[in-house]
Write a protein that holds these residues in place. Structure first.
Motif, mmCIF file in Angstrom:
data_model
loop_
_atom_site.group_PDB
_atom_site.id
_atom_site.type_symbol
_atom_site.label_atom_id
_atom_site.label_comp_id
_atom_site.label_asym_id
_atom_site.label_seq_id
_atom_site.Cartn_x
_atom_site.Cartn_y
_atom_site.Cartn_z
ATOM 1 N N ALA A 18 0.815 -1.217 0.000
ATOM 2 C CA ALA A 18 0.000 0.000 0.000
ATOM 3 C C ALA A 18 0.849 1.268 0.000
ATOM 4 C CB ALA A 18 -0.932 0.012 1.202
ATOM 5 N N ALA A 19 2.139 1.140 0.123
ATOM 6 C CA ALA A 19 3.021 2.305 0.206
ATOM 7 C C ALA A 19 3.357 2.808 -1.198
ATOM 8 C CB ALA A 19 4.294 1.945 0.951
ATOM 9 N N ASP A 20 3.306 4.115 -1.380
ATOM 10 C CA ASP A 20 3.666 4.658 -2.694
ATOM 11 C C ASP A 20 4.809 5.661 -2.617
ATOM 12 O OD1 ASP A 20 0.614 6.694 -2.842
ATOM 13 O OD2 ASP A 20 2.359 6.816 -1.521
ATOM 14 N N GLN A 36 3.895 5.115 3.976
ATOM 15 C CA GLN A 36 3.456 6.407 3.474
ATOM 16 C C GLN A 36 2.587 6.156 2.257
ATOM 17 O OE1 GLN A 36 6.374 9.586 3.140
ATOM 18 N NE2 GLN A 36 7.742 8.488 4.526
ATOM 19 N N HIS A 37 1.425 6.812 2.240
ATOM 20 C CA HIS A 37 0.476 6.620 1.140
ATOM 21 C C HIS A 37 -0.180 7.952 0.833
ATOM 22 C CE1 HIS A 37 -2.508 4.434 -1.336
ATOM 23 N NE2 HIS A 37 -3.381 5.314 -0.847
ATOM 24 N N GLU A 38 0.000 8.414 -0.407
ATOM 25 C CA GLU A 38 -0.589 9.673 -0.866
ATOM 26 C C GLU A 38 -0.299 10.829 0.091
ATOM 27 O OE1 GLU A 38 -4.708 9.129 -1.777
ATOM 28 O OE2 GLU A 38 -4.302 7.689 -3.393
ATOM 29 N N GLY A 39 0.938 10.897 0.508
ATOM 30 C CA GLY A 39 1.389 12.011 1.329
ATOM 31 C C GLY A 39 1.078 11.904 2.812
ATOM 32 N N ARG A 40 0.437 10.815 3.233
ATOM 33 C CA ARG A 40 0.122 10.644 4.650
ATOM 34 C C ARG A 40 0.895 9.453 5.205
ATOM 35 N NH1 ARG A 40 -4.985 13.748 5.276
ATOM 36 N NH2 ARG A 40 -4.870 13.279 7.504
ATOM 37 N N VAL A 41 1.153 9.490 6.497
ATOM 38 C CA VAL A 41 1.865 8.408 7.172
ATOM 39 C C VAL A 41 0.855 7.592 7.971
ATOM 40 C CG1 VAL A 41 3.632 7.807 8.869
ATOM 41 C CG2 VAL A 41 3.997 9.732 7.314
#
Length: 338
Positions: free
Chosen positions: A262-264, A292-297
């Motif tokens: 799920a991490a990008d 981290q995913h779409e700028g969120r942790v």
């Protein structure tokens, strides 16, 4: 009647001897337990079919070993002697229901059971699916290391060279021999349970005897553990937290599957577990970590059991991770714009 000072000294001497004998027996008990588990732990654990630290997929086995961190190779001291931080682990907030997002994944796995929990680090918002207890398999190794470091802090010492080597092998390579040795060192289930009271894990219970992999936990409790490892408000010292984080960021390449799907962006820190049960021949497959995913942790835990094979379990865990992260991120964006 005259008091016999020599008799009184003999009485005190006998009491002192008994006290010393009890202390000696306690030390001997720890030594004997350690020997017993080092000799018998691997055999006992092999019967339950835990991960051995070796990848079952030949393609995964080709992953380079250079992922092992420089800190671990250098044997850097992980724990300092500072006092545990007094701040409690923050309470988990009310959660966003992941069931609709996971419905397509749930439809794939029949008799399997799954639970997912996610925490948005910035807002403290939670997302969950399922609340059952599961076997930890090797994700318990993060909890074992946290317990070891807490105990070292209490004793005002740093980890020994042997403890550092065993800790690195346990987290980065999922080595079972090292885990069994450290399981004994922390006092097995009783030591783990005592530490978990301080870490805020109220739904986790250490496995019986030498079988650490059947420790029971919930996805939400694993989020609490990750909060202790990656958050500032933790009984673990800053140095202890940094050490666990470093090891989780440098697991061997063959074991980087799981919530990392799920991490990008950024570096994923994780620990996976896989366990084939002897009676059912079914697999438990779990993954916990920071992504981290779409700028969120996010802190994330996916627990799954009843899989026909390890590979099927890994696939389901990764699909669940991607679906959960996408849905939760979308929900958080919608809330921030309203």
């Amino acid at each position: 009647m005259h008091e016999n000072p020599r008799g009184r000294r003999r009485g005190r001497s006998r009491r002192e001897q008994r006290r010393r004998r009890r202390a000696r027996r306690r030390r001997i008990t720890w030594t004997v337990t350690s020997v017993a588990i080092l000799i018998g732990g691997v055999t006992t654990y092999a019967i339950t079919g835990s991960d051995s630290g070796e990848p079952s997929d030949p393609a995964r086995a080709k992953a380079p070993s250079s992922a092992v961190s420089a800190r671990a190779k250098a044997g850097g001291a992980p724990a300092d002697a500072s006092e545990p931080l007094p701040s409690p682990i923050p309470a988990l907030k009310s959660s966003f229901d992941l069931q609709p997002a996971l419905a397509p994944v749930i439809a794939l796995f029949g008799a399997n059971r799954m639970s997912v929990a996610m925490l948005d680090v910035k807002s403290g918002a939670m997302a969950t699916y399922g609340h059952d207890a599961f076997d930890t398999a090797s994700i318990v190794k993060v909890d074992i290391l946290a317990t070891l470091l807490l105990q070292a802090q209490d004793e005002g010492r740093k980890l020994s060279t042997e403890e550092r080597a065993q800790s690195a092998a346990m987290i980065q390579k999922s080595d079972n021999d090292s885990t069994s040795a450290l399981w004994t060192r922390i006092g097995s289930a009783s030591g783990l349970d005592a530490a978990n009271e301080r870490l805020g894990l109220s739904q986790t219970q250490g496995g019986g005897g030498t079988v650490w992999g059947i420790t029971q936990t919930t996805a939400e409790d694993q989020i609490r553990l990750l909060q202790s490892v990656f958050g500032d408000k933790s009984p673990l010292s800053e140095a202890s937290r940094a050490y666990i984080q470093d090891l989780m960021r440098h697991v061997v390449g063959s074991q980087t599957w799981g919530v990392s799907a799920a991490a990008d962006s950024g570096t994923t820190a994780l620990k996976n577990g896989w366990l084939k049960r002897t009676q059912t021949k079914k697999w438990d497959v779990n993954s916990i970590g920071r992504i981290q995913h779409e700028g969120r942790v996010y802190l994330m835990a996916v627990l799954l059991n009843g899989c026909s094979t390890q590979e099927v379990g890994i696939s389901i865990v990764e699909q669940a991770s991607r679906a959960s992260a996408a849905a939760f991120s979308r929900q958080l964006k919608e809330k921030s714009t309203t």
